[in-house]
Design a protein around this motif. Structure first.
Motif, PDB file in Angstrom:
ATOM      1  N   ILE A  72       0.829  -1.211   0.000  1.00  0.00           N
ATOM      2  CA  ILE A  72       0.000   0.000   0.000  1.00  0.00           C
ATOM      3  C   ILE A  72       0.861   1.259   0.000  1.00  0.00           C
ATOM      4  CG2 ILE A  72      -0.304   0.162   2.491  1.00  0.00           C
ATOM      5  CD1 ILE A  72      -3.043   0.717  -0.142  1.00  0.00           C
ATOM      6  N   ASP A  73       2.037   1.216   0.643  1.00  0.00           N
ATOM      7  CA  ASP A  73       2.934   2.381   0.626  1.00  0.00           C
ATOM      8  C   ASP A  73       3.488   2.625  -0.772  1.00  0.00           C
ATOM      9  OD1 ASP A  73       2.573   2.858   3.319  1.00  0.00           O
ATOM     10  OD2 ASP A  73       4.289   1.620   3.908  1.00  0.00           O
ATOM     11  N   GLU A  74       3.843   1.539  -1.471  1.00  0.00           N
ATOM     12  CA  GLU A  74       4.314   1.674  -2.852  1.00  0.00           C
ATOM     13  C   GLU A  74       3.218   2.250  -3.737  1.00  0.00           C
ATOM     14  OE1 GLU A  74       6.617  -1.521  -4.916  1.00  0.00           O
ATOM     15  OE2 GLU A  74       6.373  -2.493  -2.970  1.00  0.00           O
ATOM     16  N   LEU A  75       1.996   1.759  -3.538  1.00  0.00           N
ATOM     17  CA  LEU A  75       0.872   2.250  -4.348  1.00  0.00           C
ATOM     18  C   LEU A  75       0.624   3.731  -4.087  1.00  0.00           C
ATOM     19  CD1 LEU A  75      -1.606  -0.738  -4.081  1.00  0.00           C
ATOM     20  CD2 LEU A  75      -0.419   0.045  -6.121  1.00  0.00           C
ATOM     21  N   ALA A  76       0.692   4.138  -2.832  1.00  0.00           N
ATOM     22  CA  ALA A  76       0.482   5.549  -2.503  1.00  0.00           C
ATOM     23  C   ALA A  76       1.554   6.411  -3.165  1.00  0.00           C
ATOM     24  CB  ALA A  76       0.489   5.744  -0.994  1.00  0.00           C
ATOM     25  N   ALA A  77       2.806   5.955  -3.141  1.00  0.00           N
ATOM     26  CA  ALA A  77       3.887   6.714  -3.783  1.00  0.00           C
ATOM     27  C   ALA A  77       3.670   6.780  -5.295  1.00  0.00           C
ATOM     28  CB  ALA A  77       5.236   6.071  -3.471  1.00  0.00           C
ATOM     29  N   GLU A  78       3.253   5.673  -5.900  1.00  0.00           N
ATOM     30  CA  GLU A  78       2.973   5.666  -7.336  1.00  0.00           C
ATOM     31  C   GLU A  78       1.807   6.598  -7.674  1.00  0.00           C
ATOM     32  OE1 GLU A  78       4.008   3.859 -10.321  1.00  0.00           O
ATOM     33  OE2 GLU A  78       5.815   3.917  -9.109  1.00  0.00           O
ATOM     34  N   LEU A  79       0.779   6.593  -6.853  1.00  0.00           N
ATOM     35  CA  LEU A  79      -0.363   7.478  -7.098  1.00  0.00           C
ATOM     36  C   LEU A  79       0.051   8.944  -7.002  1.00  0.00           C
ATOM     37  CD1 LEU A  79      -3.122   5.475  -5.228  1.00  0.00           C
ATOM     38  CD2 LEU A  79      -3.136   6.061  -7.660  1.00  0.00           C
ATOM     39  N   ARG A  81       3.062  10.126  -7.602  1.00  0.00           N
ATOM     40  CA  ARG A  81       3.896  10.398  -8.779  1.00  0.00           C
ATOM     41  C   ARG A  81       3.031  10.583 -10.026  1.00  0.00           C
ATOM     42  NH1 ARG A  81       5.630   7.614 -12.984  1.00  0.00           N
ATOM     43  NH2 ARG A  81       4.790   5.661 -12.226  1.00  0.00           N
ATOM     44  N   LEU A  82       2.063   9.694 -10.215  1.00  0.00           N
ATOM     45  CA  LEU A  82       1.189   9.787 -11.389  1.00  0.00           C
ATOM     46  C   LEU A  82       0.304  11.029 -11.322  1.00  0.00           C
ATOM     47  CD1 LEU A  82       0.272   6.029 -11.725  1.00  0.00           C
ATOM     48  CD2 LEU A  82       1.571   7.382 -13.378  1.00  0.00           C
ATOM     49  N   ASP A  83      -0.108  11.420 -10.110  1.00  0.00           N
ATOM     50  CA  ASP A  83      -0.906  12.637  -9.968  1.00  0.00           C
ATOM     51  C   ASP A  83      -0.100  13.859 -10.388  1.00  0.00           C
ATOM     52  OD1 ASP A  83      -3.276  14.100  -9.037  1.00  0.00           O
ATOM     53  OD2 ASP A  83      -1.918  14.849  -7.481  1.00  0.00           O
ATOM     54  N   ARG A  84       1.186  13.901 -10.005  1.00  0.00           N
ATOM     55  CA  ARG A  84       2.041  15.011 -10.448  1.00  0.00           C
ATOM     56  C   ARG A  84       2.208  14.985 -11.965  1.00  0.00           C
ATOM     57  NH1 ARG A  84       5.153  13.425  -6.021  1.00  0.00           N
ATOM     58  NH2 ARG A  84       6.559  12.299  -7.408  1.00  0.00           N
ATOM     59  N   GLN A  85       2.377  13.786 -12.530  1.00  0.00           N
ATOM     60  CA  GLN A  85       2.600  13.672 -13.976  1.00  0.00           C
ATOM     61  C   GLN A  85       1.390  14.102 -14.784  1.00  0.00           C
ATOM     62  OE1 GLN A  85       3.835   9.770 -15.109  1.00  0.00           O
ATOM     63  NE2 GLN A  85       5.990  10.267 -14.893  1.00  0.00           N
ATOM     64  N   ARG A  86       0.195  13.799 -14.292  1.00  0.00           N
ATOM     65  CA  ARG A  86      -0.985  14.110 -15.115  1.00  0.00           C
ATOM     66  C   ARG A  86      -1.268  15.607 -15.180  1.00  0.00           C
ATOM     67  NH1 ARG A  86      -6.470  12.344 -11.981  1.00  0.00           N
ATOM     68  NH2 ARG A  86      -5.992  13.332 -10.011  1.00  0.00           N
ATOM     69  N   CYS A  87      -0.600  16.378 -14.348  1.00  0.00           N
ATOM     70  CA  CYS A  87      -0.809  17.830 -14.353  1.00  0.00           C
ATOM     71  C   CYS A  87       0.366  18.603 -14.936  1.00  0.00           C
ATOM     72  CB  CYS A  87      -1.064  18.310 -12.928  1.00  0.00           C
ATOM     73  SG  CYS A  87      -2.512  17.558 -12.185  1.00  0.00           S
ATOM     74  N   ALA A  99      -3.577   9.891 -21.768  1.00  0.00           N
ATOM     75  CA  ALA A  99      -4.401   8.683 -21.674  1.00  0.00           C
ATOM     76  C   ALA A  99      -3.633   7.558 -20.985  1.00  0.00           C
ATOM     77  CB  ALA A  99      -4.857   8.248 -23.063  1.00  0.00           C
ATOM     78  N   ALA A 100      -2.344   7.416 -21.306  1.00  0.00           N
ATOM     79  CA  ALA A 100      -1.526   6.376 -20.682  1.00  0.00           C
ATOM     80  C   ALA A 100      -1.346   6.633 -19.185  1.00  0.00           C
ATOM     81  CB  ALA A 100      -0.172   6.278 -21.371  1.00  0.00           C
ATOM     82  N   VAL A 101      -1.087   7.890 -18.823  1.00  0.00           N
ATOM     83  CA  VAL A 101      -0.913   8.230 -17.412  1.00  0.00           C
ATOM     84  C   VAL A 101      -2.218   8.027 -16.652  1.00  0.00           C
ATOM     85  CG1 VAL A 101      -0.457  10.146 -15.815  1.00  0.00           C
ATOM     86  CG2 VAL A 101       1.036   9.783 -17.778  1.00  0.00           C
ATOM     87  N   MET A 102      -3.344   8.417 -17.244  1.00  0.00           N
ATOM     88  CA  MET A 102      -4.634   8.242 -16.576  1.00  0.00           C
ATOM     89  C   MET A 102      -4.969   6.760 -16.415  1.00  0.00           C
ATOM     90  SD  MET A 102      -5.449  11.166 -15.638  1.00  0.00           S
ATOM     91  CE  MET A 102      -7.058  10.841 -14.997  1.00  0.00           C
ATOM     92  N   HIS A 103      -4.631   5.958 -17.417  1.00  0.00           N
ATOM     93  CA  HIS A 103      -4.868   4.514 -17.324  1.00  0.00           C
ATOM     94  C   HIS A 103      -4.039   3.914 -16.184  1.00  0.00           C
ATOM     95  CE1 HIS A 103      -5.835   0.478 -18.638  1.00  0.00           C
ATOM     96  NE2 HIS A 103      -4.536   0.188 -18.605  1.00  0.00           N
ATOM     97  N   ALA A 104      -2.774   4.304 -16.100  1.00  0.00           N
ATOM     98  CA  ALA A 104      -1.910   3.817 -15.024  1.00  0.00           C
ATOM     99  C   ALA A 104      -2.419   4.293 -13.665  1.00  0.00           C
ATOM    100  CB  ALA A 104      -0.471   4.280 -15.246  1.00  0.00           C
ATOM    101  N   TYR A 105      -2.886   5.535 -13.600  1.00  0.00           N
ATOM    102  CA  TYR A 105      -3.416   6.094 -12.353  1.00  0.00           C
ATOM    103  C   TYR A 105      -4.649   5.306 -11.915  1.00  0.00           C
ATOM    104  CZ  TYR A 105      -4.940   9.660  -9.008  1.00  0.00           C
ATOM    105  OH  TYR A 105      -5.315  10.323  -7.868  1.00  0.00           O
ATOM    106  N   ASP A 106      -5.551   5.017 -12.868  1.00  0.00           N
ATOM    107  CA  ASP A 106      -6.754   4.251 -12.541  1.00  0.00           C
ATOM    108  C   ASP A 106      -6.415   2.835 -12.077  1.00  0.00           C
ATOM    109  OD1 ASP A 106      -8.300   6.432 -13.149  1.00  0.00           O
ATOM    110  OD2 ASP A 106      -8.870   5.718 -15.146  1.00  0.00           O
ATOM    111  N   GLU A 107      -5.417   2.214 -12.719  1.00  0.00           N
ATOM    112  CA  GLU A 107      -5.001   0.869 -12.289  1.00  0.00           C
ATOM    113  C   GLU A 107      -4.483   0.889 -10.856  1.00  0.00           C
ATOM    114  OE1 GLU A 107      -2.088  -0.507 -15.056  1.00  0.00           O
ATOM    115  OE2 GLU A 107      -3.599  -1.348 -16.413  1.00  0.00           O
ATOM    116  N   ARG A 108      -3.686   1.911 -10.509  1.00  0.00           N
ATOM    117  CA  ARG A 108      -3.156   2.002  -9.145  1.00  0.00           C
ATOM    118  C   ARG A 108      -4.265   2.304  -8.148  1.00  0.00           C
ATOM    119  NH1 ARG A 108       0.126   1.543 -12.730  1.00  0.00           N
ATOM    120  NH2 ARG A 108       2.333   1.248 -12.462  1.00  0.00           N
TER     121      ARG A 108
END
Length: 151
Positions: A72-79, A81-87, A99-108
């Protein structure tokens, strides 16, 4: 006497012309050394990665990728990171990248929800409904104590 003045003047002019080059060489010497060292080590790493790629492509029977889901800590860090990337750029400049970043964000988000036993329906929805579900899942994860924003 005139010759000594001319020689002195020429020497002074040469010193003035060469001084900036000498200073630049001294200042940039560490960058040149670092670049040369990195290039040498970089080539070794590229060779090692290519060798590993050949071994994996050959179907090494002893190689097995790990069969574990991230914690869960890894997932939170990935989320985060992806939140920063999508903006930020280049995500905002390219619809395919977004679209790729949003797909990865949704998977996490889905993985984090599963880890915490929360219901989510991100893969079943599209468009505005998916955006609303994403906000709902983010809210549930936040309420469960997961920090999803970097700030």
């Amino acid at each position: 006497m005139a010759i000594t003045h001319i020689v002195g003047l020429v020497a002074a002019l040469l010193a003035l012309l060469c001084l900036p080059c000498a200073v630049a060489i001294v200042v940039c010497a560490d960058e040149l050394v670092a670049r040369r060292t990195w290039t040498r080590h970089g080539r070794q790493e590229v060779r090692a990665l290519r060798s590993l790629e050949r071994e994996l492509a050959a179907g090494d029977p002893e190689f097995r990728p790990p069969d574990r889901e991230p914690g869960i800590d890894e997932l939170a860090a990935e989320l985060r990171r992806l939140d920063r990337q999508r903006c930020s750029a280049p995500t905002t400049d390219s619809s395919a990248w977004l679209a790729a970043v949003m797909h990865a964000y949704d998977e996490r988000l889905a993985l984090a929800s599963r880890c915490l036993g929360l219901d989510e329906y991100l893969d079943q929805l599209e468009g505005m409904d998916r955006e609303i579900e994403r906000v709902r899942v983010e809210g549930m994860l936040h309420a469960a104590g997961l920090r999803l924003r970097a700030g």
